[in-house]
Design a protein around this motif. Sequence first.
Motif, PDB file in Angstrom:
ATOM      1  N   THR A   5       0.814  -1.219   0.000  1.00 32.23           N
ATOM      2  CA  THR A   5       0.000   0.000   0.000  1.00 32.23           C
ATOM      3  C   THR A   5       0.847   1.268   0.000  1.00 32.23           C
ATOM      4  OG1 THR A   5      -0.158  -0.027   2.406  1.00 32.23           O
ATOM      5  CG2 THR A   5      -1.906  -1.149   1.180  1.00 32.23           C
ATOM      6  N   ASP A   6       2.161   1.146   0.104  1.00 32.09           N
ATOM      7  CA  ASP A   6       3.044   2.307   0.106  1.00 32.09           C
ATOM      8  C   ASP A   6       3.354   2.704  -1.339  1.00 32.09           C
ATOM      9  OD1 ASP A   6       4.870   4.310   0.528  1.00 32.09           O
ATOM     10  OD2 ASP A   6       6.343   3.052   1.532  1.00 32.09           O
ATOM     11  N   HIS A   7       2.405   3.390  -1.950  1.00 30.56           N
ATOM     12  CA  HIS A   7       2.542   3.753  -3.355  1.00 30.56           C
ATOM     13  C   HIS A   7       3.706   4.705  -3.590  1.00 30.56           C
ATOM     14  CE1 HIS A   7      -1.078   1.614  -4.383  1.00 30.56           C
ATOM     15  NE2 HIS A   7      -1.709   2.217  -3.403  1.00 30.56           N
ATOM     16  N   ALA A   8       4.021   5.553  -2.626  1.00 33.55           N
ATOM     17  CA  ALA A   8       5.130   6.492  -2.780  1.00 33.55           C
ATOM     18  C   ALA A   8       6.456   5.755  -2.949  1.00 33.55           C
ATOM     19  CB  ALA A   8       5.190   7.450  -1.596  1.00 33.55           C
ATOM     20  N   PHE A   9       6.611   4.631  -2.252  1.00 31.11           N
ATOM     21  CA  PHE A   9       7.818   3.807  -2.400  1.00 31.11           C
ATOM     22  C   PHE A   9       7.994   3.393  -3.854  1.00 31.11           C
ATOM     23  CE2 PHE A   9       9.713  -0.409  -2.759  1.00 31.11           C
ATOM     24  CZ  PHE A   9      10.882  -0.283  -2.027  1.00 31.11           C
ATOM     25  N   TYR A  10       6.933   2.862  -4.445  1.00 25.13           N
ATOM     26  CA  TYR A  10       6.999   2.395  -5.828  1.00 25.13           C
ATOM     27  C   TYR A  10       7.092   3.551  -6.811  1.00 25.13           C
ATOM     28  CZ  TYR A  10       6.102  -2.127  -3.822  1.00 25.13           C
ATOM     29  OH  TYR A  10       6.213  -3.263  -3.072  1.00 25.13           O
ATOM     30  N   ASP A  11       6.473   4.674  -6.495  1.00 23.04           N
ATOM     31  CA  ASP A  11       6.590   5.857  -7.361  1.00 23.04           C
ATOM     32  C   ASP A  11       8.033   6.342  -7.420  1.00 23.04           C
ATOM     33  OD1 ASP A  11       3.860   5.802  -7.851  1.00 23.04           O
ATOM     34  OD2 ASP A  11       3.389   7.418  -6.440  1.00 23.04           O
ATOM     35  N   ARG A  12       8.713   6.352  -6.263  1.00 27.60           N
ATOM     36  CA  ARG A  12      10.121   6.765  -6.236  1.00 27.60           C
ATOM     37  C   ARG A  12      10.983   5.783  -7.015  1.00 27.60           C
ATOM     38  NH1 ARG A  12       8.584   7.639  -0.883  1.00 27.60           N
ATOM     39  NH2 ARG A  12       9.688   5.752  -0.226  1.00 27.60           N
ATOM     40  N   ALA A  13      10.752   4.493  -6.820  1.00 25.99           N
ATOM     41  CA  ALA A  13      11.521   3.483  -7.553  1.00 25.99           C
ATOM     42  C   ALA A  13      11.285   3.620  -9.058  1.00 25.99           C
ATOM     43  CB  ALA A  13      11.148   2.080  -7.075  1.00 25.99           C
ATOM     44  N   ASP A  14      10.026   3.818  -9.441  1.00 29.09           N
ATOM     45  CA  ASP A  14       9.706   3.981 -10.860  1.00 29.09           C
ATOM     46  C   ASP A  14      10.389   5.211 -11.455  1.00 29.09           C
ATOM     47  OD1 ASP A  14       8.193   1.663 -10.867  1.00 29.09           O
ATOM     48  OD2 ASP A  14       6.269   2.709 -10.721  1.00 29.09           O
ATOM     49  N   ALA A  15      10.542   6.275 -10.672  1.00 30.65           N
ATOM     50  CA  ALA A  15      11.222   7.478 -11.156  1.00 30.65           C
ATOM     51  C   ALA A  15      12.688   7.180 -11.469  1.00 30.65           C
ATOM     52  CB  ALA A  15      11.100   8.607 -10.130  1.00 30.65           C
ATOM     53  N   HIS A  16      13.338   6.367 -10.645  1.00 26.29           N
ATOM     54  CA  HIS A  16      14.728   5.978 -10.913  1.00 26.29           C
ATOM     55  C   HIS A  16      14.810   5.116 -12.178  1.00 26.29           C
ATOM     56  CE1 HIS A  16      16.549   7.579  -7.270  1.00 26.29           C
ATOM     57  NE2 HIS A  16      15.518   7.097  -6.594  1.00 26.29           N
ATOM     58  N   ILE A  17      13.872   4.209 -12.323  1.00 31.23           N
ATOM     59  CA  ILE A  17      13.845   3.348 -13.506  1.00 31.23           C
ATOM     60  C   ILE A  17      13.585   4.185 -14.755  1.00 31.23           C
ATOM     61  CG2 ILE A  17      12.579   1.478 -14.650  1.00 31.23           C
ATOM     62  CD1 ILE A  17      12.103   0.354 -11.742  1.00 31.23           C
ATOM     63  N   GLU A  18      12.690   5.143 -14.655  1.00 26.59           N
ATOM     64  CA  GLU A  18      12.390   6.016 -15.797  1.00 26.59           C
ATOM     65  C   GLU A  18      13.634   6.792 -16.218  1.00 26.59           C
ATOM     66  OE1 GLU A  18       9.569   9.823 -16.717  1.00 26.59           O
ATOM     67  OE2 GLU A  18       8.702   8.196 -15.515  1.00 26.59           O
ATOM     68  N   LEU A  19      14.403   7.295 -15.250  1.00 29.70           N
ATOM     69  CA  LEU A  19      15.643   7.996 -15.566  1.00 29.70           C
ATOM     70  C   LEU A  19      16.610   7.069 -16.300  1.00 29.70           C
ATOM     71  CD1 LEU A  19      17.613  10.378 -15.428  1.00 29.70           C
ATOM     72  CD2 LEU A  19      18.259   9.577 -13.140  1.00 29.70           C
ATOM     73  N   SER A  20      16.752   5.852 -15.822  1.00 23.13           N
ATOM     74  CA  SER A  20      17.641   4.892 -16.487  1.00 23.13           C
ATOM     75  C   SER A  20      17.156   4.581 -17.901  1.00 23.13           C
ATOM     76  CB  SER A  20      17.754   3.601 -15.672  1.00 23.13           C
ATOM     77  OG  SER A  20      18.476   3.858 -14.484  1.00 23.13           O
ATOM     78  N   ASN A  21      15.856   4.465 -18.078  1.00 22.61           N
ATOM     79  CA  ASN A  21      15.318   4.219 -19.420  1.00 22.61           C
ATOM     80  C   ASN A  21      15.600   5.390 -20.354  1.00 22.61           C
ATOM     81  OD1 ASN A  21      14.320   1.632 -18.930  1.00 22.61           O
ATOM     82  ND2 ASN A  21      12.372   2.403 -18.178  1.00 22.61           N
ATOM     83  N   GLU A  22      15.522   6.610 -19.839  1.00 19.62           N
ATOM     84  CA  GLU A  22      15.861   7.790 -20.648  1.00 19.62           C
ATOM     85  C   GLU A  22      17.346   7.789 -20.998  1.00 19.62           C
ATOM     86  OE1 GLU A  22      13.937  10.169 -22.119  1.00 19.62           O
ATOM     87  OE2 GLU A  22      12.325   8.807 -21.483  1.00 19.62           O
ATOM     88  N   GLN A  23      18.195   7.436 -20.044  1.00 17.82           N
ATOM     89  CA  GLN A  23      19.631   7.365 -20.312  1.00 17.82           C
ATOM     90  C   GLN A  23      19.935   6.299 -21.350  1.00 17.82           C
ATOM     91  OE1 GLN A  23      21.422   6.812 -16.457  1.00 17.82           O
ATOM     92  NE2 GLN A  23      21.346   9.007 -15.995  1.00 17.82           N
TER      93      GLN A  23
END
Length: 96
Positions: A5-23
Amino acid sequence: MADATDHAFYDRADAHIELSNEQLKTYGNLGEISASMLFGTSRFNAWASAQNFKSAAEMADAREALLKYFCDQYRMMLEDNLDDHINNFGQYVLGK
């Protein structure tokens, strides 16, 4: 790991993954992007850990416990994500 239920945890992780995908779009080398992300995570965790100590000597005394904690956490999360990718290989990798 975070509660489901800690959606913020997954949102933060997804932001790191999104940055890596952009790189990946810019640099194109999956192994290098992965290594940079892993290095950044280790550097941030070392810095974050240091914030809990009053001296380098105190931190040095806790070094082995810190290594065990972070290695255990990484292994647990990697095992979970490997199992997820094995179980969903068709969807995640093959797009089916």
